[in-house]
Design an enzyme around this catalytic site. Sequence first.
Site, mmCIF file in Angstrom:
data_model
loop_
_atom_site.group_PDB
_atom_site.id
_atom_site.type_symbol
_atom_site.label_atom_id
_atom_site.label_comp_id
_atom_site.label_asym_id
_atom_site.label_seq_id
_atom_site.Cartn_x
_atom_site.Cartn_y
_atom_site.Cartn_z
ATOM 1 N N CYS A 201 59.731 -32.911 -31.628
ATOM 2 C CA CYS A 201 60.148 -34.640 -31.109
ATOM 3 C C CYS A 201 59.532 -34.733 -29.813
ATOM 4 O O CYS A 201 58.241 -35.046 -29.639
ATOM 5 C CB CYS A 201 61.604 -34.534 -31.295
ATOM 6 N N HIS B 220 62.291 -33.173 -37.393
ATOM 7 C CA HIS B 220 63.012 -32.339 -36.999
ATOM 8 C C HIS B 220 63.245 -31.239 -37.880
ATOM 9 O O HIS B 220 64.208 -31.421 -38.654
ATOM 10 C CB HIS B 220 64.710 -32.833 -36.861
ATOM 11 N N GLU C 77 64.800 -28.365 -37.932
ATOM 12 C CA GLU C 77 66.042 -27.781 -37.461
ATOM 13 C C GLU C 77 67.104 -28.634 -38.403
ATOM 14 O O GLU C 77 68.372 -28.033 -38.736
ATOM 15 C CB GLU C 77 66.299 -27.694 -36.213
#
Lengths: 363, 546
Positions: free
Chosen positions: A254, A340, A342
Amino acid sequence: MNSRDAILVLEDGNYFKGYGIGKFGTTIGELCFNTSLTGYQEIFSDPSYYGQLLVMNHIHIGNYGTVEADMQSAKLHINGLIVNYIEPKFSREKYLAQDIQNLLINNDIIGIQNIDTRSLVKHIREKGAMRGIISSDIVNFDELFLTLKNSPNTFNFPMDNYVSTSVKYELNPNGKFKIAVLDYGIKLAMLKHLENSDMNIHVFPSNTDFKEIMAIKPDGFFLSNGPGDPSVMTHAISTAKCIMHENLPTFGICLGHQLMALANGLKTFKMHHGHRGANHPVLNTQTGLCEITTQNHGFAVCLSDVDACNDLLLSHINLNDRSVEGLVYKNRPMFSVQFHPENAPGPHDSLYLFEQFKNLLIK
Amino acid sequence: MPKDIHIKSVLIIGSGPIVIGQACEFDYSGSQASRSLREEGIKVFLINSNPATIMTDKMIADEIFLLPLTPESIETILSNHSIDAVLPTMGGQTALNLCKEVAELGIWDKYQVQLIGVDIKAIDLAENREQFRNLMIQLNIDVVQSKVANSVLEGKEIAQDIGYPLVIRPSFTLGGTGGGIVYNKHELDQALTNGLHASPIHEVLVEKALLGWKEFELELLRDKKNNIIVICTVENIDPMGIHTGDSITVAPAMTLPDTVYQRMRNMAKLMMQNLGNFVGGCNVQFALCPQTEQIIVVEINPRVSRSSALASKATGYPIAKIAAKLAIGFTLDELKNQITKTTSAYFEPALDYVIVKIPRWNFDKFKGANDTLGLQMKSVGEVMGIGCCFNEALQKACQSLENEAVGLGYYGKSLMKNAEIMDYLKLPKWDRIFRIKDALMQGATVNSIAQETKIDPWFLHQIKIMCQIETELSKHQLNNVPYELLLKAKKSGFSDRQISKIIKGNFSENDVRSKRKELGIDRIYRMVDSCSAEFKSETPYFYSSF
């Protein structure tokens, strides 16, 4: 719940009336909307939302309460919350959960409910990101509009100071690979996945001197997510330059992805209204396979700059608007993604990227 | 090269007569698929024995055969026409069974017809409980404790091992026919006999009953590159033990935390990838233990089903249409979202509204039928409400049921006393949702109802909010009802007729309508756009709200 009149006034003079939620008061920020159907607590506690008035498209917010384990940082970071219905009565049996209203109050979050979010989202979609003011104290339009007009635009200067750790710290000391993590507002899920990839993690405040980072003799670098306009973050960009000069395995997510691009001479731009949600379609150009990703960004790397750059590969592309989603630095052990992997919240389709980072460290 | 250019003509198999246990879903999917293939320049042949369907309208397919769904009919069609491929996934179990029968007779091979969109092995694997169970164990996905029995004696032995309560599920039946819950050994003999009789291969599964667990469904799509997307999450308000076709369901799921949902999504993907090589729609059902958040997979249907039709209507995403395109070789990233026309078909719809589906039963036409709901689907259709909140969607669905009730309420008719209701609620009947509301109106607590029904308290709280609005309304006359209250009632889905019955004094539906119009409370229309208004969309599909 006490009901108290509240109002949301937009920069362009439009306003929406509703009822106050969370703490009563007045708050200013840039409006953005998130289309995720689940994971509200993870979103509210994501430091990347610093400075934002967040609109949740999903109708009922708070249904399954809030639990400590779902926090993505120590506290909530949104500047204000705009919803259709907040649901203080929740259903969750496994954990010691508290209701959403409590969490908002304990974190001093000011919000408004009974807002027709569909109309508001359509407005942002058409007119672009704009600032707004929510108040459950003052319900006088003129006064609020004036306050908003006279307030400074926080997006013109770096925000990492507000969300980065103030001191460096270490996690998973027995991890096999020693990596330096630059914290621009990191989500806990990123640290968790780095830890699961057998990494010894050293987290540094965003303003750390590069020499101090190198003192730990890292095997690789990780540049985190975070709020704000990357192009005004001069210190962070120069750190990213130094990092990339080392030619060690480096992974950016990001904001970290944008900083790496800026350090390589590419440009970033402010998007019309950004990408925020857990359903963004991304094509991995190297495998030809697709992944549904979690996204949260209002800035992006210019596609034309990537095309003009010979030592860069556009590894991921957004299937909706063809925006840059991932870059691989040719002949260098470095890559970055705009989305993202994660998750938290969102699909786990892109977790392989942590494995990819680990593989670079093994080599 | 996206599309398989060898396929120039396709045979779609319909589902035959619509029986209890179906909800016309296959007519919907068959018609969509036919249009979708014709869009690609493919000649579509369609066989169905049921002329009372949309799909057998002349404009739907290029050639329609109103013939019995038998191998002989298929052979007649194939011998007279040049057909490259058959798409059997749009006609439910009936079409798949016919497709298999034809395959076993070697007829597809004889006429060199390619089976598309389906993997027969995957279907068999999903239907064969024992094999399915073994695969799940291999994949480290929890399944409920169970064993297959081919005789009453065998069933009794298994029951002793597992313990009560138990579920008896006959193999290869539609809509759970012949299945049942067994609470003690006295009920076992009869249940085993019924189950074995209902199964065409005389086989039942004896399994541990997950009573009180919550039930969820995911509707997914998969393409030949193994790209998988979740179109819709569906939460059953009624807990495990009631057939999903007989459950009141909500989309999107309302009480799923992201961590739990993502575990389900991962499991569904893993199952699809390991089940076989089918492309197109898939439905996976899960049970969730509310206390431990353990997830158990209940079943997987690697084809378009009743729930895909609902998911299509709920999200705006045309599952059957896209599934047909995937069957002829396209991948999801090559197709456009049919609603926005600009974004990708590879995405997961986001909803900023709520859908409630309520089954429609016809017990008054089947005098003497047992009206307690269970594993066997008894409804004959379903209604769907779209609203800006759960209560509005629920009320709209109730209003569409065309029964004696007006929205969620009987207003004076067949009232039960509180103690009586609480007793009544223990057994799930078709009118349970109405009785729950009556109980809440009479002061029963959310917790006590949750305990009796195992319905998640979140839904009961919402209905309680509705009751509070009703109580407030009943204190006012039409001329002095506050604007805020009336608006709140309209937003919660109360119809004008319902309000006229609740409010003090003698007022008609029209009186209420004039009053709210006078106060400026008017209907607004919103698009079912698949993306929560994130992108501009062009589709003539709207719902109303206030």
